[in-house]
Design a protein around this motif. Structure first.
Motif, short mmCIF file in Angstrom:
data_model
loop_
_atom_site.label_atom_id
_atom_site.label_comp_id
_atom_site.label_asym_id
_atom_site.label_seq_id
_atom_site.Cartn_x
_atom_site.Cartn_y
_atom_site.Cartn_z
N TYR A 200 -6.91 -0.73 -0.05
CA TYR A 200 -5.87 -0.59 0.97
C TYR A 200 -5.01 -1.85 1.00
O TYR A 200 -5.43 -2.93 0.59
CB TYR A 200 -6.45 -0.30 2.35
N CYS B 172 -2.04 -3.61 3.87
CA CYS B 172 -1.51 -3.47 5.22
C CYS B 172 -0.54 -4.61 5.52
O CYS B 172 -0.81 -5.76 5.18
CB CYS B 172 -2.65 -3.48 6.23
N LEU C 68 2.41 -0.99 8.77
CA LEU C 68 2.15 0.09 7.82
C LEU C 68 0.85 -0.20 7.09
O LEU C 68 0.55 -1.34 6.76
CB LEU C 68 3.29 0.19 6.80
N HIS C 69 0.09 0.86 6.84
CA HIS C 69 -1.21 0.75 6.17
C HIS C 69 -1.22 1.76 5.03
O HIS C 69 -1.02 2.96 5.25
CB HIS C 69 -2.31 1.07 7.18
N TYR C 70 -1.44 1.27 3.80
CA TYR C 70 -1.54 2.16 2.64
C TYR C 70 -2.99 2.22 2.21
O TYR C 70 -3.62 1.21 1.93
CB TYR C 70 -0.68 1.66 1.48
N ASP C 71 -3.53 3.42 2.18
CA ASP C 71 -4.93 3.65 1.80
C ASP C 71 -4.92 4.57 0.59
O ASP C 71 -4.13 5.51 0.52
CB ASP C 71 -5.66 4.32 2.97
N LYS D 2 -3.19 7.75 1.98
CA LYS D 2 -1.83 7.33 1.66
C LYS D 2 -1.25 6.43 2.75
O LYS D 2 -1.90 5.52 3.20
CB LYS D 2 -0.93 8.54 1.38
N LEU D 3 -0.04 6.71 3.23
CA LEU D 3 0.67 5.81 4.12
C LEU D 3 0.47 6.21 5.59
O LEU D 3 0.61 7.38 5.94
CB LEU D 3 2.15 5.81 3.78
N ARG D 4 0.14 5.23 6.43
CA ARG D 4 0.01 5.46 7.87
C ARG D 4 0.75 4.37 8.63
O ARG D 4 0.92 3.26 8.13
CB ARG D 4 -1.47 5.41 8.30
N CYS D 5 1.15 4.67 9.84
CA CYS D 5 1.76 3.70 10.74
C CYS D 5 0.73 3.30 11.78
O CYS D 5 -0.04 4.14 12.25
CB CYS D 5 2.98 4.28 11.43
N ASP E 151 0.43 9.45 10.93
CA ASP E 151 0.58 9.72 9.50
C ASP E 151 2.06 9.58 9.11
O ASP E 151 2.88 9.15 9.91
CB ASP E 151 0.00 11.09 9.13
N GLN E 152 2.39 9.99 7.89
CA GLN E 152 3.76 9.84 7.39
C GLN E 152 4.77 10.64 8.19
O GLN E 152 5.94 10.29 8.26
CB GLN E 152 3.83 10.28 5.93
#
Length: 152
Positions: free
Chosen positions: A45, A47, A65-68, A72-75, A102-103
């Motif tokens: 991940y 962030c 923003l957090h990319y896992d 995938k992409l989350r706020c 989520d996106q």
């Protein structure tokens, strides 16, 4: 930069975590952190979050923003509020919470991540007491070693 190593038995791979905080101004900072899975050779991940402190309200707020690799992409929106129990703020009641989107900005998670108390005065007193005891112990050892008495 803060770094740490983690080993999870379920994935059986070593993970390297790194976090860096960049000051934007006296009350705002940009925080970047991530995790690298050494078994797969890819980040687990990443962030990026902007955190702002509101000292008069004893509150902090973070948005990022957090990319896992799975989700995938989350706020993210995170907050922390401190309530003084007594007027000198040595005893406080703290609440931490977060909300994930989520996106498509559909709310995925809303929870309180922590409700806890803080007793600063007790820690300060214990630290002062430990320092006094250590100082007294060192003086006693010095007196025994030299054969002198510093007491009048």
């Amino acid at each position: 930069m803060e770094t740490s190593l983690r080993y999870a038995t379920n994935s059986r791979s070593l993970k390297i975590l790194a976090k860096e905080k960049f000051p934007v101004n006296s009350k705002t900072r940009l925080q970047l952190h991530g995790e690298l899975d050494t078994g797969a050779g890819v980040p687990s991940y990443l962030c990026a979050m902007i955190r702002h402190l509101f000292p008069k309200a004893s509150t902090s707020l973070g948005v990022g923003l957090h990319y896992d690799k799975r989700e995938k992409l989350r706020c993210l929106v995170r907050g922390k509020k401190k309530f003084p129990v007594v007027t000198d703020e040595f005893v406080t009641f703290n609440i931490k919470g977060r909300c994930d989107f989520d996106q498509d900005f559909v709310q995925e998670l809303l929870n309180l991540t922590g409700i806890y108390g803080s007793f600063k005065k007790i820690r300060i007193y214990a630290s002062e007491l430990a320092t006094k005891c250590l100082r007294r112990s060192l003086i006693c050892r010095l007196e025994k070693t030299i054969g002198l008495s510093t007491r009048i």
